[in-house]
Design a protein around this motif. Sequence first.
Motif, PDB file in Angstrom:
ATOM      1  N   MET A  83     -61.376  46.147 -23.409  1.00  0.00           N
ATOM      2  CA  MET A  83     -59.995  46.859 -23.248  1.00  0.00           C
ATOM      3  C   MET A  83     -59.472  46.331 -24.611  1.00  0.00           C
ATOM      4  SD  MET A  83     -57.703  44.573 -21.159  1.00  0.00           S
ATOM      5  CE  MET A  83     -58.435  44.418 -18.877  1.00  0.00           C
ATOM      6  N   ARG A  84     -58.254  47.289 -24.871  1.00  0.00           N
ATOM      7  CA  ARG A  84     -57.738  47.659 -25.795  1.00  0.00           C
ATOM      8  C   ARG A  84     -56.503  46.336 -26.384  1.00  0.00           C
ATOM      9  NH1 ARG A  84     -56.559  53.658 -24.857  1.00  0.00           N
ATOM     10  NH2 ARG A  84     -53.943  52.452 -24.647  1.00  0.00           N
ATOM     11  N   ALA A  85     -56.364  46.805 -27.217  1.00  0.00           N
ATOM     12  CA  ALA A  85     -55.057  45.240 -27.654  1.00  0.00           C
ATOM     13  C   ALA A  85     -53.678  45.871 -26.977  1.00  0.00           C
ATOM     14  CB  ALA A  85     -54.748  45.292 -29.160  1.00  0.00           C
ATOM     15  N   GLU A  86     -53.494  46.626 -26.490  1.00  0.00           N
ATOM     16  CA  GLU A  86     -52.435  47.489 -25.492  1.00  0.00           C
ATOM     17  C   GLU A  86     -52.289  46.902 -24.313  1.00  0.00           C
ATOM     18  OE1 GLU A  86     -50.272  51.703 -24.455  1.00  0.00           O
ATOM     19  OE2 GLU A  86     -50.858  51.428 -26.481  1.00  0.00           O
ATOM     20  N   GLU A  87     -53.645  47.635 -23.435  1.00  0.00           N
ATOM     21  CA  GLU A  87     -53.935  46.713 -22.139  1.00  0.00           C
ATOM     22  C   GLU A  87     -53.791  45.693 -22.729  1.00  0.00           C
ATOM     23  OE1 GLU A  87     -57.362  49.046 -22.153  1.00  0.00           O
ATOM     24  OE2 GLU A  87     -56.931  50.301 -21.045  1.00  0.00           O
ATOM     25  N   ARG A  88     -54.118  44.590 -22.769  1.00  0.00           N
ATOM     26  CA  ARG A  88     -53.968  43.286 -23.134  1.00  0.00           C
ATOM     27  C   ARG A  88     -53.047  42.497 -22.974  1.00  0.00           C
ATOM     28  NH1 ARG A  88     -58.608  43.906 -27.242  1.00  0.00           N
ATOM     29  NH2 ARG A  88     -56.873  42.356 -27.947  1.00  0.00           N
ATOM     30  N   ALA A  89     -52.169  43.012 -24.006  1.00  0.00           N
ATOM     31  CA  ALA A  89     -50.762  42.856 -24.092  1.00  0.00           C
ATOM     32  C   ALA A  89     -50.062  42.808 -22.737  1.00  0.00           C
ATOM     33  CB  ALA A  89     -50.161  43.984 -25.150  1.00  0.00           C
ATOM     34  N   ARG A  90     -49.770  44.639 -22.285  1.00  0.00           N
ATOM     35  CA  ARG A  90     -49.365  44.579 -20.639  1.00  0.00           C
ATOM     36  C   ARG A  90     -49.739  43.873 -20.271  1.00  0.00           C
ATOM     37  NH1 ARG A  90     -50.125  50.365 -19.820  1.00  0.00           N
ATOM     38  NH2 ARG A  90     -51.963  50.792 -21.810  1.00  0.00           N
ATOM     39  N   LEU A  91     -50.840  43.297 -19.752  1.00  0.00           N
ATOM     40  CA  LEU A  91     -51.282  42.456 -18.752  1.00  0.00           C
ATOM     41  C   LEU A  91     -50.975  40.928 -18.884  1.00  0.00           C
ATOM     42  CD1 LEU A  91     -53.098  41.304 -16.775  1.00  0.00           C
ATOM     43  CD2 LEU A  91     -55.305  41.194 -18.391  1.00  0.00           C
ATOM     44  N   ALA A  92     -51.050  40.139 -20.522  1.00  0.00           N
ATOM     45  CA  ALA A  92     -50.298  39.565 -20.695  1.00  0.00           C
ATOM     46  C   ALA A  92     -49.450  39.615 -20.191  1.00  0.00           C
ATOM     47  CB  ALA A  92     -50.288  39.317 -22.133  1.00  0.00           C
ATOM     48  N   GLU A  93     -48.117  40.271 -20.349  1.00  0.00           N
ATOM     49  CA  GLU A  93     -46.709  40.393 -19.914  1.00  0.00           C
ATOM     50  C   GLU A  93     -46.984  40.074 -18.648  1.00  0.00           C
ATOM     51  OE1 GLU A  93     -44.638  44.212 -21.805  1.00  0.00           O
ATOM     52  OE2 GLU A  93     -45.377  43.423 -23.950  1.00  0.00           O
ATOM     53  N   SER A  94     -46.947  40.927 -18.075  1.00  0.00           N
ATOM     54  CA  SER A  94     -47.486  41.240 -16.700  1.00  0.00           C
ATOM     55  C   SER A  94     -47.807  39.779 -16.263  1.00  0.00           C
ATOM     56  CB  SER A  94     -48.520  42.099 -16.289  1.00  0.00           C
ATOM     57  OG  SER A  94     -48.278  41.899 -14.269  1.00  0.00           O
ATOM     58  N   MET A  95     -48.831  39.174 -16.374  1.00  0.00           N
ATOM     59  CA  MET A  95     -49.142  37.938 -15.705  1.00  0.00           C
ATOM     60  C   MET A  95     -47.958  36.364 -16.521  1.00  0.00           C
ATOM     61  SD  MET A  95     -52.853  37.763 -16.772  1.00  0.00           S
ATOM     62  CE  MET A  95     -53.285  35.972 -16.315  1.00  0.00           C
ATOM     63  N   LEU A  96     -47.467  36.385 -17.507  1.00  0.00           N
ATOM     64  CA  LEU A  96     -46.199  36.200 -17.868  1.00  0.00           C
ATOM     65  C   LEU A  96     -45.203  36.263 -16.828  1.00  0.00           C
ATOM     66  CD1 LEU A  96     -46.447  35.730 -21.383  1.00  0.00           C
ATOM     67  CD2 LEU A  96     -46.669  33.987 -20.259  1.00  0.00           C
ATOM     68  N   ALA A  97     -44.838  37.344 -16.456  1.00  0.00           N
ATOM     69  CA  ALA A  97     -43.491  37.870 -15.733  1.00  0.00           C
ATOM     70  C   ALA A  97     -43.785  37.305 -14.098  1.00  0.00           C
ATOM     71  CB  ALA A  97     -43.501  39.278 -15.950  1.00  0.00           C
ATOM     72  N   SER A  98     -44.782  37.134 -13.971  1.00  0.00           N
ATOM     73  CA  SER A  98     -45.351  37.118 -12.370  1.00  0.00           C
ATOM     74  C   SER A  98     -45.271  34.745 -12.514  1.00  0.00           C
ATOM     75  CB  SER A  98     -46.671  36.794 -11.995  1.00  0.00           C
ATOM     76  OG  SER A  98     -47.669  36.400 -13.081  1.00  0.00           O
ATOM     77  N   LEU A  99     -44.976  34.113 -13.945  1.00  0.00           N
ATOM     78  CA  LEU A  99     -44.096  33.292 -13.804  1.00  0.00           C
ATOM     79  C   LEU A  99     -42.981  33.029 -13.660  1.00  0.00           C
ATOM     80  CD1 LEU A  99     -47.548  31.882 -16.342  1.00  0.00           C
ATOM     81  CD2 LEU A  99     -47.287  31.744 -13.950  1.00  0.00           C
ATOM     82  N   HIS A 100     -42.140  33.737 -13.865  1.00  0.00           N
ATOM     83  CA  HIS A 100     -41.112  33.156 -14.077  1.00  0.00           C
ATOM     84  C   HIS A 100     -40.301  34.793 -13.396  1.00  0.00           C
ATOM     85  CE1 HIS A 100     -42.021  30.423 -16.929  1.00  0.00           C
ATOM     86  NE2 HIS A 100     -42.786  31.863 -17.484  1.00  0.00           N
ATOM     87  N   SER A 101     -40.412  34.124 -12.116  1.00  0.00           N
ATOM     88  CA  SER A 101     -39.722  34.935 -11.061  1.00  0.00           C
ATOM     89  C   SER A 101     -37.918  35.103 -11.280  1.00  0.00           C
ATOM     90  CB  SER A 101     -40.460  34.657  -9.373  1.00  0.00           C
ATOM     91  OG  SER A 101     -39.251  33.223  -9.422  1.00  0.00           O
ATOM     92  N   PRO A 102     -37.263  34.042 -11.980  1.00  0.00           N
ATOM     93  CA  PRO A 102     -35.754  34.084 -11.639  1.00  0.00           C
ATOM     94  C   PRO A 102     -35.845  34.833 -12.449  1.00  0.00           C
ATOM     95  CG  PRO A 102     -36.885  32.263 -11.638  1.00  0.00           C
ATOM     96  CD  PRO A 102     -38.212  32.829 -11.528  1.00  0.00           C
TER      97      PRO A 102
END
Length: 61
Positions: A1-20
């Motif tokens: 997995m490329r760094a860009e893909e990992r960054a998108r995954l991390a952003e997506s995961m963080l966003a899911s933790l903060h629904s507000p």
Amino acid sequence: MRAEERARLAESMLASLHSPLAEIDAAWAQEIDERIAAFDRGEIPAYAAEDVFSDARRMSR
């Protein structure tokens, strides 16, 4: 997995933790769309960037 893909995954995961935050982001997106539409209709004036920065410098003194 490329760094860009990992960054998108991390952003997506963080966003899911903060629904507000998702709600806030959606509200801002709507506000932006409304402001752009108002600008396009001529309801909001535009200011030259150099004037804005000049005023900001003057106010910060």
